[in-house]
Design a protein around this motif. Structure first.
Motif, PDB file in Angstrom:
ATOM      1  N   CYS A  83       6.776  -1.669  -5.955  1.00  0.00           N
ATOM      2  CA  CYS A  83       5.616  -0.929  -6.434  1.00  0.00           C
ATOM      3  C   CYS A  83       4.745  -0.511  -5.250  1.00  0.00           C
ATOM      4  O   CYS A  83       4.693  -1.196  -4.234  1.00  0.00           O
ATOM      5  CB  CYS A  83       4.773  -1.781  -7.380  1.00  0.00           C
ATOM      6  SG  CYS A  83       5.638  -2.386  -8.838  1.00  0.00           S
ATOM      7  N   SER A  84       4.058   0.597  -5.417  1.00  0.00           N
ATOM      8  CA  SER A  84       3.059   1.019  -4.432  1.00  0.00           C
ATOM      9  C   SER A  84       1.683   0.910  -5.063  1.00  0.00           C
ATOM     10  O   SER A  84       1.516   1.057  -6.272  1.00  0.00           O
ATOM     11  CB  SER A  84       3.310   2.452  -3.960  1.00  0.00           C
ATOM     12  OG  SER A  84       3.078   3.374  -5.014  1.00  0.00           O
ATOM     13  N   CYS A  85       0.683   0.669  -4.212  1.00  0.00           N
ATOM     14  CA  CYS A  85      -0.683   0.449  -4.678  1.00  0.00           C
ATOM     15  C   CYS A  85      -1.629   1.320  -3.860  1.00  0.00           C
ATOM     16  O   CYS A  85      -1.420   1.504  -2.651  1.00  0.00           O
ATOM     17  CB  CYS A  85      -1.037  -1.034  -4.544  1.00  0.00           C
ATOM     18  SG  CYS A  85      -2.761  -1.456  -4.901  1.00  0.00           S
ATOM     19  N   SER A  86      -2.672   1.808  -4.481  1.00  0.00           N
ATOM     20  CA  SER A  86      -3.623   2.677  -3.789  1.00  0.00           C
ATOM     21  C   SER A  86      -4.599   1.897  -2.919  1.00  0.00           C
ATOM     22  O   SER A  86      -5.361   2.508  -2.161  1.00  0.00           O
ATOM     23  CB  SER A  86      -4.409   3.499  -4.814  1.00  0.00           C
ATOM     24  OG  SER A  86      -5.205   2.649  -5.638  1.00  0.00           O
ATOM     25  N   VAL A 122      -0.293  -7.930 -12.896  1.00  0.00           N
ATOM     26  CA  VAL A 122       1.032  -7.322 -13.054  1.00  0.00           C
ATOM     27  C   VAL A 122       2.115  -8.349 -13.335  1.00  0.00           C
ATOM     28  O   VAL A 122       2.907  -8.185 -14.272  1.00  0.00           O
ATOM     29  CB  VAL A 122       1.393  -6.486 -11.803  1.00  0.00           C
ATOM     30  CG1 VAL A 122       2.752  -5.805 -11.999  1.00  0.00           C
ATOM     31  CG2 VAL A 122       0.314  -5.441 -11.528  1.00  0.00           C
ATOM     32  N   LEU A 123       2.184  -9.391 -12.546  1.00  0.00           N
ATOM     33  CA  LEU A 123       3.239 -10.388 -12.705  1.00  0.00           C
ATOM     34  C   LEU A 123       2.973 -11.285 -13.907  1.00  0.00           C
ATOM     35  O   LEU A 123       1.818 -11.567 -14.244  1.00  0.00           O
ATOM     36  CB  LEU A 123       3.357 -11.240 -11.448  1.00  0.00           C
ATOM     37  CG  LEU A 123       3.834 -10.493 -10.195  1.00  0.00           C
ATOM     38  CD1 LEU A 123       3.699 -11.382  -8.966  1.00  0.00           C
ATOM     39  CD2 LEU A 123       5.284 -10.037 -10.366  1.00  0.00           C
ATOM     40  N   ASP A 124       4.047 -11.741 -14.543  1.00  0.00           N
ATOM     41  CA  ASP A 124       3.891 -12.612 -15.705  1.00  0.00           C
ATOM     42  C   ASP A 124       3.919 -14.089 -15.344  1.00  0.00           C
ATOM     43  O   ASP A 124       3.794 -14.947 -16.215  1.00  0.00           O
ATOM     44  CB  ASP A 124       4.965 -12.303 -16.759  1.00  0.00           C
ATOM     45  CG  ASP A 124       6.385 -12.500 -16.242  1.00  0.00           C
ATOM     46  OD1 ASP A 124       6.538 -12.974 -15.099  1.00  0.00           O
ATOM     47  OD2 ASP A 124       7.334 -12.179 -16.981  1.00  0.00           O
ATOM     48  N   ARG A 125       4.097 -14.410 -14.074  1.00  0.00           N
ATOM     49  CA  ARG A 125       3.978 -15.793 -13.611  1.00  0.00           C
ATOM     50  C   ARG A 125       3.551 -15.807 -12.149  1.00  0.00           C
ATOM     51  O   ARG A 125       3.695 -14.809 -11.438  1.00  0.00           O
ATOM     52  CB  ARG A 125       5.278 -16.571 -13.806  1.00  0.00           C
ATOM     53  CG  ARG A 125       6.480 -16.060 -13.027  1.00  0.00           C
ATOM     54  CD  ARG A 125       7.728 -16.852 -13.432  1.00  0.00           C
ATOM     55  NE  ARG A 125       8.944 -16.327 -12.856  1.00  0.00           N
ATOM     56  CZ  ARG A 125       9.585 -16.884 -11.833  1.00  0.00           C
ATOM     57  NH1 ARG A 125       9.089 -17.989 -11.267  1.00  0.00           N
ATOM     58  NH2 ARG A 125      10.704 -16.356 -11.373  1.00  0.00           N
ATOM     59  N   LYS A 126       3.026 -16.915 -11.730  1.00  0.00           N
ATOM     60  CA  LYS A 126       2.542 -17.056 -10.363  1.00  0.00           C
ATOM     61  C   LYS A 126       3.721 -17.081  -9.397  1.00  0.00           C
ATOM     62  O   LYS A 126       4.698 -17.792  -9.621  1.00  0.00           O
ATOM     63  CB  LYS A 126       1.739 -18.346 -10.235  1.00  0.00           C
ATOM     64  CG  LYS A 126       1.084 -18.570  -8.892  1.00  0.00           C
ATOM     65  CD  LYS A 126       0.282 -19.870  -8.915  1.00  0.00           C
ATOM     66  CE  LYS A 126      -0.361 -20.166  -7.584  1.00  0.00           C
ATOM     67  NZ  LYS A 126      -1.150 -21.425  -7.620  1.00  0.00           N
ATOM     68  N   ARG A 169       1.956   2.051  -9.061  1.00  0.00           N
ATOM     69  CA  ARG A 169       3.068   2.619  -9.811  1.00  0.00           C
ATOM     70  C   ARG A 169       4.368   1.971  -9.369  1.00  0.00           C
ATOM     71  O   ARG A 169       4.532   1.567  -8.217  1.00  0.00           O
ATOM     72  CB  ARG A 169       3.149   4.146  -9.657  1.00  0.00           C
ATOM     73  CG  ARG A 169       3.390   4.658  -8.273  1.00  0.00           C
ATOM     74  CD  ARG A 169       3.175   6.166  -8.207  1.00  0.00           C
ATOM     75  NE  ARG A 169       3.440   6.708  -6.882  1.00  0.00           N
ATOM     76  CZ  ARG A 169       4.569   7.316  -6.543  1.00  0.00           C
ATOM     77  NH1 ARG A 169       5.539   7.469  -7.432  1.00  0.00           N
ATOM     78  NH2 ARG A 169       4.742   7.781  -5.311  1.00  0.00           N
ATOM     79  N   VAL A 170       5.286   1.867 -10.312  1.00  0.00           N
ATOM     80  CA  VAL A 170       6.603   1.292 -10.043  1.00  0.00           C
ATOM     81  C   VAL A 170       7.479   2.369  -9.419  1.00  0.00           C
ATOM     82  O   VAL A 170       7.669   3.434  -9.999  1.00  0.00           O
ATOM     83  CB  VAL A 170       7.242   0.744 -11.327  1.00  0.00           C
ATOM     84  CG1 VAL A 170       8.632   0.183 -11.027  1.00  0.00           C
ATOM     85  CG2 VAL A 170       6.363  -0.327 -11.952  1.00  0.00           C
ATOM     86  N   PRO A 197       0.821  -1.217   0.000  1.00  0.00           N
ATOM     87  CA  PRO A 197       0.000   0.000   0.000  1.00  0.00           C
ATOM     88  C   PRO A 197       0.855   1.266   0.000  1.00  0.00           C
ATOM     89  O   PRO A 197       1.967   1.289   0.531  1.00  0.00           O
ATOM     90  CB  PRO A 197      -0.806  -0.127   1.302  1.00  0.00           C
ATOM     91  CG  PRO A 197      -0.813  -1.577   1.622  1.00  0.00           C
ATOM     92  CD  PRO A 197       0.512  -2.090   1.153  1.00  0.00           C
ATOM     93  N   ASP A 198       0.307   2.326  -0.582  1.00  0.00           N
ATOM     94  CA  ASP A 198       1.045   3.585  -0.663  1.00  0.00           C
ATOM     95  C   ASP A 198       1.055   4.352   0.657  1.00  0.00           C
ATOM     96  O   ASP A 198       1.659   5.421   0.752  1.00  0.00           O
ATOM     97  CB  ASP A 198       0.501   4.463  -1.795  1.00  0.00           C
ATOM     98  CG  ASP A 198      -1.002   4.732  -1.661  1.00  0.00           C
ATOM     99  OD1 ASP A 198      -1.572   4.498  -0.563  1.00  0.00           O
ATOM    100  OD2 ASP A 198      -1.602   5.177  -2.655  1.00  0.00           O
TER     101      ASP A 198
END
Length: 260
Positions: free
Chosen positions: A69-72, A86-90, A58-59, A38-39
């Motif tokens: 990254c921060s998240c709202s 966001v991630l390309d794999r688990k 945002r990165v 969290p931001d």
């Protein structure tokens, strides 16, 4: 086949908290770390999700083996967003913390740090919540990180049963006796509020409280072990069904389906 493990890190104290930076650096020794936190502070959010407005992220930084990254949103939002969009794999592992303050006993139900671990478990990722029983900004997280590394290595190697996550609490002492597997303490919070003054004299209250165990006190509960200088590991389940009580409820005549 040659990929390093991917470790997702989150918390509820916010992306700028010292605890999460110490944890992320510790996990970096075990794999590639992706932080989505969290931001700002989101303590006490449990498994809350954001449904009334869009969530953004945002990165903040990218380096070899570490993206932050921060998240709202809430801690649970952070995990959902990272894994789903966001991630390309688990991730191979989710570690949440290090929380500024213990999450032993009933706190497991309130904590946003544990909420993130619960969401990782929901997504079938081996998940660990890590908390230090120390609330001040100058806390030393080194022992908490060392023990989190030890548990994380085991989880990367052996995993966890489906629907199970781990709650690790570390006492505030320079030399922890070690890890111990134990149960969640059974009790409740008493004297939960302090009255505070307001400019207009209206009633206002600040959360405080004291934890009281219900007797009989089991010697292997987490609050007891922490007081003795051990770091406690409580294996927790997503399934909150009281299976042993189901038959008694049926015997009371409340199960119409069973009577047919």
């Amino acid at each position: 086949m040659n990929q390093r493990p991917l470790i997702l890190v989150s918390n509820d104290d916010g992306v700028d908290a010292r605890g999460i930076h110490a944890l992320a650096e510790g996990m970096r020794l075990l794999g590639d770390v992706f932080v989505m936190a969290p931001d700002g502070p989101r303590s006490g959010m449990s498994s809350a999700i954001t449904t009334t407005q869009p969530i953004t992220y945002r990165v903040l930084s990218e380096a070899e083996g570490m993206t932050i990254c921060s998240c709202s949103g809430t801690p649970t939002d952070c995990v959902k967003l990272a894994v789903s969009e966001v991630l390309d794999r688990k991730p191979d592992l989710l570690v949440s913390g290090v929380n500024h303050g213990g999450n032993e006993a009933l706190s497991v139900h309130y904590s946003g740090t544990i909420g993130a671990a619960i969401e990782g478990c929901v997504l079938d990722i081996p998940s660990l919540g890590v908390s230090l029983v120390h609330y001040r900004s100058e806390a030393d997280f080194s022992e908490a990180v060392r023990l989190a590394q030890r548990v994380a290595k085991d989880l990367l190697r052996n995993g966890l049963p489906h629907g199970t996550y781990l709650n690790l609490n570390v006492p505030n002492t320079p030399h922890v006796k070690g890890l111990t597997i134990c149960r969640q303490a059974d009790g409740r919070w008493i004297r939960e509020f302090d009255r505070v003054s307001t400019p207009d004299g209206s009633p206002a209250f600040r959360m405080s409280g004291e934890y009281l165990n219900y007797p009989p006190i089991q010697p292997d509960n987490d609050t007891q072990r922490l007081s003795e200088g051990w770091a406690s590991i409580v294996p927790c389940l997503l399934d909150v069904t009281h299976h042993a009580f189901m038959n008694e409820l049926k015997s009371r005549g409340l199960d119409d389906a069973a009577a047919r």
